[in-house]
Scaffold this motif. Sequence first.
Motif, mmCIF file in Angstrom:
data_model
loop_
_atom_site.group_PDB
_atom_site.id
_atom_site.type_symbol
_atom_site.label_atom_id
_atom_site.label_comp_id
_atom_site.label_asym_id
_atom_site.label_seq_id
_atom_site.Cartn_x
_atom_site.Cartn_y
_atom_site.Cartn_z
ATOM 1 N N ASP A 1 0.821 -1.213 0.047
ATOM 2 C CA ASP A 1 -0.120 -0.051 0.065
ATOM 3 C C ASP A 1 0.769 1.180 0.042
ATOM 4 O OD1 ASP A 1 -2.248 -1.657 0.151
ATOM 5 O OD2 ASP A 1 -2.732 -1.190 2.070
ATOM 6 N N SER B 1 2.321 1.815 -3.377
ATOM 7 C CA SER B 1 1.368 2.167 -4.314
ATOM 8 C C SER B 1 1.006 3.846 -3.904
ATOM 9 C CB SER B 1 -0.125 1.561 -4.134
ATOM 10 O OG SER B 1 -1.046 2.107 -4.788
ATOM 11 N N LEU B 2 0.936 4.202 -3.056
ATOM 12 C CA LEU B 2 0.942 5.822 -2.552
ATOM 13 C C LEU B 2 2.214 6.441 -3.032
ATOM 14 C CD1 LEU B 2 -0.136 5.962 1.141
ATOM 15 C CD2 LEU B 2 -1.379 6.600 -0.796
ATOM 16 N N ASP C 1 1.914 6.406 -7.026
ATOM 17 C CA ASP C 1 0.900 7.499 -7.496
ATOM 18 C C ASP C 1 1.539 8.903 -7.395
ATOM 19 O OD1 ASP C 1 -0.835 5.590 -8.262
ATOM 20 O OD2 ASP C 1 -2.116 5.817 -6.514
ATOM 21 N N ARG D 1 -9.014 1.535 3.235
ATOM 22 C CA ARG D 1 -8.101 1.893 2.333
ATOM 23 C C ARG D 1 -6.901 2.970 2.729
ATOM 24 N NH1 ARG D 1 -12.604 2.440 -1.613
ATOM 25 N NH2 ARG D 1 -12.633 4.503 -0.668
ATOM 26 N N ILE E 1 -4.626 5.745 2.760
ATOM 27 C CA ILE E 1 -4.528 7.203 2.001
ATOM 28 C C ILE E 1 -3.455 8.159 2.411
ATOM 29 C CG2 ILE E 1 -7.106 7.062 1.475
ATOM 30 C CD1 ILE E 1 -7.786 8.921 3.789
ATOM 31 N N THR F 1 0.793 11.059 0.487
ATOM 32 C CA THR F 1 -0.544 11.070 0.843
ATOM 33 C C THR F 1 -1.102 10.707 -0.720
ATOM 34 O OG1 THR F 1 -0.919 13.356 0.242
ATOM 35 C CG2 THR F 1 -0.757 12.597 2.732
ATOM 36 N N ASP F 2 -2.541 10.113 -0.583
ATOM 37 C CA ASP F 2 -3.074 9.948 -1.825
ATOM 38 C C ASP F 2 -3.559 11.177 -2.564
ATOM 39 O OD1 ASP F 2 -5.178 9.542 -3.586
ATOM 40 O OD2 ASP F 2 -6.203 8.051 -2.415
ATOM 41 N N ARG F 3 -2.736 11.472 -3.702
ATOM 42 C CA ARG F 3 -2.775 12.720 -4.479
ATOM 43 C C ARG F 3 -4.281 12.933 -4.892
ATOM 44 N NH1 ARG F 3 -0.249 15.006 -1.926
ATOM 45 N NH2 ARG F 3 -0.757 16.703 -3.295
ATOM 46 N N THR F 4 -5.009 11.988 -5.171
ATOM 47 C CA THR F 4 -6.358 12.231 -5.440
ATOM 48 C C THR F 4 -7.215 12.968 -4.350
ATOM 49 O OG1 THR F 4 -7.473 10.016 -4.731
ATOM 50 C CG2 THR F 4 -6.474 10.231 -7.090
ATOM 51 N N ARG F 5 -6.798 12.759 -3.329
ATOM 52 C CA ARG F 5 -7.427 13.510 -2.109
ATOM 53 C C ARG F 5 -6.668 14.858 -1.539
ATOM 54 N NH1 ARG F 5 -10.485 9.042 0.981
ATOM 55 N NH2 ARG F 5 -10.514 7.345 -0.457
#
Length: 172
Positions: free
Chosen positions: A13, A16-17, A20, A68, A70, A98-102
Amino acid sequence: MKIRNGGPSDASDILSLLDDAISWLAGQERTGQWGDEPFSTNQARVDQVTSYTEDPFLVRLAVDEEGRTIGCCVLAEDRGRFVPPSKEPELYVRLLVTDRTRKGSGIGAALIADAIEETRHRGLDLLRVDCYAGNDRKLVGQYRALGFTETETFEAEQPSGMWPGQVLEIRL
């Protein structure tokens, strides 16, 4: 959002972050920080992230309502090899992603607030971080917005050339 401890089973995970984040940075032509190659395809970086999930590191993960991952903050009392030593005991942010979509949803701020609490819990008065200081120093500005104050600069020799770094701190 909830913050919990992470461990070896969370390495994928975290990778993956990071993948991204690299894609996001590359899309802005900002490859000086981490390059443009996904962490998950570089064995040295996979090994680095895997090592972060083991002692002596403390992995704190932000997870959403569905569980998930994030965001991730890796803490240690060891600052790493490029940063000048502190004259006092400290807790060090070795990784924050951090999750760039957020973007803008407060994940980074929550993880840093958690890191501040961990610093206090350990009876320490200093939380430090280093970051990429190239391009327009935008990342340095992000850490200032999270409450850090700039201290010294440094350079780290990398295969792609000299990597400009900035150390920042929060005094408790």
